[in-house]
Scaffold this motif. Structure first.
Motif, PDB file in Angstrom:
ATOM      1  N   GLU A 677       0.841  -1.212   0.000  1.00 15.38           N
ATOM      2  CA  GLU A 677       0.000   0.000   0.000  1.00 15.38           C
ATOM      3  C   GLU A 677       0.866   1.248   0.000  1.00 15.38           C
ATOM      4  OE1 GLU A 677      -2.489  -0.368   3.439  1.00 15.38           O
ATOM      5  OE2 GLU A 677      -3.440  -2.198   2.687  1.00 15.38           O
ATOM      6  N   ARG A 678       1.906   1.195   0.815  1.00 10.78           N
ATOM      7  CA  ARG A 678       2.791   2.351   0.894  1.00 10.78           C
ATOM      8  C   ARG A 678       3.441   2.607  -0.462  1.00 10.78           C
ATOM      9  NH1 ARG A 678       5.318   1.133   5.661  1.00 10.78           N
ATOM     10  NH2 ARG A 678       3.660   2.229   6.748  1.00 10.78           N
ATOM     11  N   ARG A 735      -9.994 -10.279   3.940  1.00 11.70           N
ATOM     12  CA  ARG A 735      -9.616  -8.879   4.128  1.00 11.70           C
ATOM     13  C   ARG A 735      -8.496  -8.461   3.195  1.00 11.70           C
ATOM     14  NH1 ARG A 735      -9.293  -7.064  10.420  1.00 11.70           N
ATOM     15  NH2 ARG A 735     -11.511  -7.256  10.944  1.00 11.70           N
ATOM     16  N   VAL A 736      -7.511  -9.324   3.051  1.00 15.55           N
ATOM     17  CA  VAL A 736      -6.393  -8.962   2.186  1.00 15.55           C
ATOM     18  C   VAL A 736      -6.879  -8.862   0.734  1.00 15.55           C
ATOM     19  CG1 VAL A 736      -4.135  -9.663   1.290  1.00 15.55           C
ATOM     20  CG2 VAL A 736      -4.644  -9.887   3.719  1.00 15.55           C
ATOM     21  N   LEU A 737      -7.756  -9.770   0.351  1.00 14.31           N
ATOM     22  CA  LEU A 737      -8.313  -9.685  -0.999  1.00 14.31           C
ATOM     23  C   LEU A 737      -9.102  -8.392  -1.170  1.00 14.31           C
ATOM     24  CD1 LEU A 737      -8.944 -10.843  -3.796  1.00 14.31           C
ATOM     25  CD2 LEU A 737     -10.866 -12.090  -2.778  1.00 14.31           C
ATOM     26  N   GLU A 738      -9.938  -8.099  -0.220  1.00 15.66           N
ATOM     27  CA  GLU A 738     -10.775  -6.908  -0.314  1.00 15.66           C
ATOM     28  C   GLU A 738      -9.904  -5.648  -0.411  1.00 15.66           C
ATOM     29  OE1 GLU A 738     -13.084  -3.455   0.863  1.00 15.66           O
ATOM     30  OE2 GLU A 738     -11.464  -4.304   2.049  1.00 15.66           O
ATOM     31  N   THR A 739      -8.858  -5.605   0.380  1.00 15.74           N
ATOM     32  CA  THR A 739      -7.971  -4.442   0.350  1.00 15.74           C
ATOM     33  C   THR A 739      -7.218  -4.363  -0.976  1.00 15.74           C
ATOM     34  OG1 THR A 739      -7.680  -4.743   2.722  1.00 15.74           O
ATOM     35  CG2 THR A 739      -6.182  -3.223   1.622  1.00 15.74           C
ATOM     36  N   SER A 740      -6.770  -5.509  -1.449  1.00 15.55           N
ATOM     37  CA  SER A 740      -6.059  -5.524  -2.734  1.00 15.55           C
ATOM     38  C   SER A 740      -6.953  -5.021  -3.857  1.00 15.55           C
ATOM     39  CB  SER A 740      -5.592  -6.940  -3.081  1.00 15.55           C
ATOM     40  OG  SER A 740      -4.816  -7.457  -2.031  1.00 15.55           O
ATOM     41  N   LEU A 741      -8.226  -5.373  -3.790  1.00 17.47           N
ATOM     42  CA  LEU A 741      -9.154  -4.918  -4.822  1.00 17.47           C
ATOM     43  C   LEU A 741      -9.263  -3.404  -4.810  1.00 17.47           C
ATOM     44  CD1 LEU A 741     -11.984  -7.589  -4.369  1.00 17.47           C
ATOM     45  CD2 LEU A 741     -10.367  -7.425  -6.277  1.00 17.47           C
ATOM     46  N   ARG A 742      -9.357  -2.846  -3.597  1.00 17.14           N
ATOM     47  CA  ARG A 742      -9.430  -1.382  -3.526  1.00 17.14           C
ATOM     48  C   ARG A 742      -8.141  -0.760  -4.044  1.00 17.14           C
ATOM     49  NH1 ARG A 742      -9.772   0.170   1.812  1.00 17.14           N
ATOM     50  NH2 ARG A 742      -9.759  -1.946   2.632  1.00 17.14           N
ATOM     51  N   LEU A 743      -7.039  -1.393  -3.705  1.00 19.73           N
ATOM     52  CA  LEU A 743      -5.744  -0.891  -4.154  1.00 19.73           C
ATOM     53  C   LEU A 743      -5.655  -0.916  -5.687  1.00 19.73           C
ATOM     54  CD1 LEU A 743      -3.305   0.045  -2.462  1.00 19.73           C
ATOM     55  CD2 LEU A 743      -2.380  -2.262  -2.631  1.00 19.73           C
ATOM     56  N   ALA A 744      -6.247  -1.935  -6.282  1.00 12.44           N
ATOM     57  CA  ALA A 744      -6.148  -2.118  -7.733  1.00 12.44           C
ATOM     58  C   ALA A 744      -7.243  -1.383  -8.498  1.00 12.44           C
ATOM     59  CB  ALA A 744      -6.210  -3.609  -8.071  1.00 12.44           C
ATOM     60  N   HIS A 745      -8.248  -0.924  -7.786  1.00  8.32           N
ATOM     61  CA  HIS A 745      -9.411  -0.382  -8.485  1.00  8.32           C
ATOM     62  C   HIS A 745      -9.106   0.750  -9.465  1.00  8.32           C
ATOM     63  CE1 HIS A 745     -13.153   2.023  -8.954  1.00  8.32           C
ATOM     64  NE2 HIS A 745     -13.573   0.832  -9.306  1.00  8.32           N
ATOM     65  N   TYR A 775      -9.433   4.585  -0.145  1.00 11.38           N
ATOM     66  CA  TYR A 775      -8.256   3.948  -0.713  1.00 11.38           C
ATOM     67  C   TYR A 775      -7.393   3.434   0.429  1.00 11.38           C
ATOM     68  CZ  TYR A 775      -4.893   2.916  -4.339  1.00 11.38           C
ATOM     69  OH  TYR A 775      -4.079   2.261  -5.219  1.00 11.38           O
ATOM     70  N   PRO A 776      -6.829   2.237   0.313  1.00 11.18           N
ATOM     71  CA  PRO A 776      -6.055   1.663   1.414  1.00 11.18           C
ATOM     72  C   PRO A 776      -4.888   2.571   1.815  1.00 11.18           C
ATOM     73  CG  PRO A 776      -6.456   0.015  -0.286  1.00 11.18           C
ATOM     74  CD  PRO A 776      -6.903   1.321  -0.846  1.00 11.18           C
TER      75      PRO A 776
END
Length: 945
Positions: A677-678, A735-745, A775-776
């Motif tokens: 994310e960083r 959770r990691v999937l959900e966050t990755s999706l937001r990161l990739a959106h 956004y994460p």
RNA sequence: AGGACCGUAGCUCAGUUGGUUAGAGCGCCACGUUGACAUCGUGGAGGUCACCAGUUCAAAUCUGGUCGGUCCUACCA
């Protein structure tokens, strides 16, 4: 509901787009406490269609907008189109041509009706394409440069600049396009090297006894010569300066003048001067007050009666010599050369290559021609525009483009803004019968301002403004300027302009000038149009060629999204060509590049490709292999989600905050996610979309899919696992999937939305759409260095065992016994902590520790730090294969030891390098030496067998 | 003519202020289909970082030059 086994983009894209659009998610949030963020779309030609460059451009802008929107900004991305004066008028004229009509047959009004009709008909192409690209533009604020509001802004800008003396009308030499019958700006003239000739002509002196020889590339213009120039210090011609030449054919007497512009070393050192048909000659004519003789009409055919003008405005006419009137330029050239030859005045013809100016639209040779045109005094406007960039108020990314901007702006020429077209913003100027010109917002204002009686007839200027004049106002005219609207206050200056370097001069520079001059904030301070200019490269084909219709190598982004078969692609590329004979070559090339046509890769794959190609380079060679790779990436995400859903839907994932036990693997992937994310946000902030995309790809594929999903299986399939452990792993998966999706959106809006809708509830998230989620943002608290260390260790051990398997040709499924030995306490702890993971992931039969002095059976060995991993050879491993492997390894290590030892033996290094660097090298040497010794020992033992 | 940018694996490209064993994707070679994914997995091969000189303890990275490529600006009529 089960997911398809493979990712099928066409099923889900359009439905999500209309969902977002109908819900109004693209509109600004309208919450004044939020920071604004605005991007204005570079308006494409309303009657055109989007090409790969637009697709690229849109992918970048949408990534930025979605990113900022998710970060909570009040975002506006405003779409719109440009009327593209010449281009559009040409298209419609060509249509008329097919009916054997010209625009003059129709008349101005009827012609404009035709253009508007064509605009209505074709204008939908672009908006449809923008939708398919997934661009989250606010359609409710779509603008067109000929809209009423924008036309008002154009008039306002023109009138104000005129009142301030920054727009003026003048008779000047312009770049005249004899085919399109209009002036064009310097930027619309292409200078291409072409083969031509240099003619040497003898010009007799008035006295008849003497003569000189001029060299020229344009013999036909000699009909308009008004002087011959030589260098003032040129000894050869000193005696001729001040005398007259008897110009052949016309018999005109013209002076020999001295001017240091002439290069004595070039040609003959004598230059014929034709001030009315050459820019340099025009300047020289000005310096020497020479008459200007215009010999061409607007078709660049020779006039029957030449116009003779002076810089002090006396006017006269001169008859054209017999036999030339009406000739086209090239015909006139032939006639002039033939005549001079017959008179014995042609000295020689040398082959010569020269830069020929051609109109970028018409392709015909541009004629410098004397006409009345409107100009913007650009140097005055340029000054603050240069300062704004110098002071850093506007920043170019990458920075090197600032040089390009400065070099052009510091030497800027006045901008010719009038065009002899019908399609465009008509110039708000009126003439009375005496030719006096009045400028105003409309005829009534003009009459009132100049107290003109009602019986004075006024006629509006026939010409229209350069299209770039209205685009120069784009950032603020579209927000309601000259009215001080709330939108203007909220969104201007806009944040980023995303564009290719090819229009820095055409557009970027002019927007900066116009905005700074015309737009003021509430404190009366001049406003820049945007804070950042992100300049990207140009999309080229796989051979690095610029994509163009005439080359037949253009790609429609939709054909990559939806796919296209070869025949359709061939048809698309070969119809409507300016040069039909190119069709065969184009077809051949196309068959070679796309023998199977193009597969349907989907919007997300295409967008991710664009982002990953967006590095700092100037050229972007488009590689279909990359699209395929990222389509596979989409499929990877799809299947990862499938796995997660299979293991979590209908199960307890701890959404209610129930107690969980997180495994090492859970803690590890959460920690690595923070770093990702960083990295992604850091790179997006720096406009490095390629690096952001890469970080995302690496995390999702190489960490989450390759390792974490596999590690999770050992918990999920463990019949002894506690409820807390199961819950912990499910929760982490989700959770990691959900966050990755937001990161990739921002990069892949469709697939992330599709999956997010299913996954979000399992992660305890609510919301209508992923695009409105935060956004994460990385959290230091979730970082877990010990977990990262242990799992990295585990990966290394597994890799070591896999390496033995691979090199020794041991079937992947065969369970292996493994012997371990280590002097490092941490290795024992790590094995204890990961024993079951190790057993499953490496497919082990058992793990046995050897004591230091215990004799090991012959075995294949790998080292991970101090840990010795042994796979006994009995029945499994071939002696020679293991020896080969060890030899290879030893060789590598020997080189390493040698290199490091030499480095450390150099006293200069030990003394001067920072201690930390030296110590690091020493450490490396110790490790390499230890490893080498071990490998050699192994080798010895096996050889002895 | 002046200026800018580029030259890294077979191909397309990363490599941020000098210190990595120079990386990724595709392609290539070998092996592999008992439920996330063959649009896949595992392992592997492959680079004098265009060339030459210099600065430095240390250069793909900084400096100068050479060669090759792209582009921009101004042009010699």
């Amino acid at each position: 509901m089960t997911m398809e086994k493979t990712y099928q983009p066409q099923h889900l894209e359009s439905q999500w787009y209309s969902f977002w659009e109908q819900k109004g998610f693209f509109k600004p949030a309208n919450q004044p406490d939020r920071p604004g963020y605005c991007i204005m779309i570079p308006p494409p030609n309303v009657t055109g269609s989007l090409h790969m460059g637009h697709g690229f451009n849109n992918a970048i802008m949408d990534a930025l907008i979605r990113y900022r929107r998710m970060q909570g900004h009040n975002t506006l991305w405003q779409p719109g189109t440009d009327h593209a004066g010449i281009a559009t008028q040409m298209v419609v004229e060509r249509q008329l041509g097919a009916e054997n009509l010209t625009r003059h047959d129709l008349g101005r009004e009827a012609f404009l009706d035709r253009v508007w009709k064509w605009k209505e008909q074709s204008g939908g192409t672009i908006t449809r394409q923008i939708r398919r690209l997934g661009s989250s533009v606010d359609w409710s604020r779509e603008r067109f440069t000929m809209d009423e509001g924008l036309s008002e802004a154009v008039k306002e800008a023109f009138v104000r600049l005129h009142e301030e003396g920054l727009i003026y009308r003048g008779k000047r030499l312009v770049n005249w396009d004899p085919k399109l019958h209009t002036a064009i700006s310097d930027l619309e003239v292409l200078q291409e090297e072409e083969k031509g000739s240099m003619w040497h002509f003898r010009y007799p002196m008035e006295n008849g006894s003497d003569s000189l020889i001029v060299a020229t590339t344009r013999p036909e213009t000699m009909l308009g010569d008004t002087a011959v120039a030589v260098h003032p210090d040129d000894e050869r011609y000193q005696h001729l300066i001040g005398q007259n030449v008897r110009l052949p054919i016309t018999g005109r007497l013209i002076p020999v003048i001295a001017d240091s512009y002439v290069d004595p070393a070039f040609g003959t050192g004598c230059v014929k001067i034709t001030p009315a048909h050459d820019f340099n000659d025009y300047e020289m004519g000005k310096r020497h007050n020479l008459p200007l003789i215009n010999i061409f009409d607007r078709d660049a055919h020779v006039l029957a009666s030449f116009d003779v003008l002076g810089f002090d405005a006396e006017q006269a006419r001169e008859a054209c010599p017999d036999g030339y009137a009406g000739l086209e330029r090239m015909a006139a050239r032939k006639a002039v050369v033939a005549r001079l030859e017959s008179e014995g005045l042609l000295v020689k013809i040398d082959p010569h290559s020269l830069k020929v100016p051609r109109g970028d639209r018409s392709g015909v040779i541009i004629e410098p021609w004397l006409t009345d045109q409107w100009y913007v005094k650009a140097n005055v406007l340029a000054k603050p525009a240069i300062e704004a960039v110098e002071k850093g108020e506007i920043q170019f990314v990458p920075k090197q483009y600032e040089n390009m901007y400065f070099s052009w702006m510091r030497d800027i020429q006045d901008w010719c803004i009038s065009r002899q077209l019908w399609w465009g913003h008509r110039i708000p100027a009126w003439y009375d019968a005496n030719g006096h010109v009045y400028v105003g917002r409309d005829e009534a204002e003009v009459r009132q301002k100049h107290s003109l009686a009602a019986d004075v007839t006024l006629r509006q200027d026939d010409d229209v403004l350069d299209t770039w004049f209205s685009s120069a106002l784009w950032t603020f005219s579209t927000l309601g300027w000259p009215a001080q609207t709330p939108e203007l206050k909220m969104f201007h200056p806009t944040d980023v302009l995303v564009t290719g370097f090819d229009i820095i001069f055409f557009w970027v520079a002019r927007m900066i000038m116009m905005s700074l001059h015309l737009v003021k904030d509430e404190h009366g301070k001049s406003q820049i149009p945007f804070k950042t200019v992100y300049v990207h490269g140009l999309v080229r084909d796989s051979e690095g060629q610029k994509m163009s219709k005439s080359k037949g190598n253009v790609l429609d982004p939709l054909d990559i999204i939806d796919g296209i078969d070869l025949e359709s692609l061939l048809a698309k590329r070969t119809t409507g060509l300016m040069q039909p004979k190119m069709a065969e070559a184009i077809a051949k090339q196309t068959r070679k590049e796309f023998p199977e046509g193009i597969a349907n890769y989907g919007t997300d794959a295409l967008r991710f490709t664009f982002c990953s190609l967006a590095s700092t380079g100037r050229d972007i060679k488009f590689d279909m292999g990359r699209v395929e790779g990222y389509r596979n990436f989409c499929n990877k995400i799809w299947n990862a989600a499938r796995y997660v859903l299979m293991n979590t839907e209908g199960q307890d994932c701890g959404q209610g905050g129930e107690a969980v036990t997180l495994s090492l693997a859970d803690r590890w992937i959460i920690s690595v996610l923070q770093a990702t994310e960083r990295e992604v946000t850091r790179q997006l902030d720096a406009f490095r979309f390629d690096l952001a995309a890469q970080a995302l790809y690496e995390f999702i594929w190489n960490q989450y899919c390759d390792w974490y999903l596999e590690l999770s299986k050992s918990v999920l399939n463990d019949t002894d696992a506690t409820a807390e452990q199961l819950r912990g792993t499910r929760r982490t998966l989700v959770r990691v999937l959900e966050t990755s999706l937001r990161l990739a959106h921002p990069f892949m809006p469709f697939i992330t939305e599709e999956i997010w809708q299913r996954v979000a509830p399992l992660a305890g998230k609510q919301g209508e759409s992923i695009m409105l989620q935060p956004y994460p943002a990385a959290s230091g608290e979730r970082e877990d260095a010990p977990a990262e260390q242990t799992i990295e260790w585990l990966k290394a051990v597994i890799l070591g065992i896999r390496n033995i398997r691979g090199e020794m040709d041991i079937p992947p499924g065969k369970p292996l016994p493994v012997l371990l030995r280590s002097s490092d306490e941490a290795d024992r702890d790590n094995v204890a902590a990961t024993r079951s993971l190790l057993m499953k992931m490496a497919r082990l039969e058992n793990i046995t520790w050897l004591t230091d002095d215990e004799e090991a059976p012959p075995s294949a060995t790998q080292l991970v730090g101090k840990l010795e991993i042994r796979v006994p050879m009995a029945g499994l491993i071939d002696k020679s294969a293991e020896l080969a492997r060890l030899s290879k390894e030893a060789e590598k290590l020997e080189k390493e030891v040698e290199r490091l030892a030499a480095k450390l033996a150099n006293p200069q290094f030990a003394d001067k390098a920072p201690e930390a660097v030296v110590e690091k090298e020493r450490q490396k040497l110790r490790e390499a030496e230890g490893a080498l010794a071990h490998v050699l020992e192994q080798k010895g033992k096996i050889e002895a067998l």
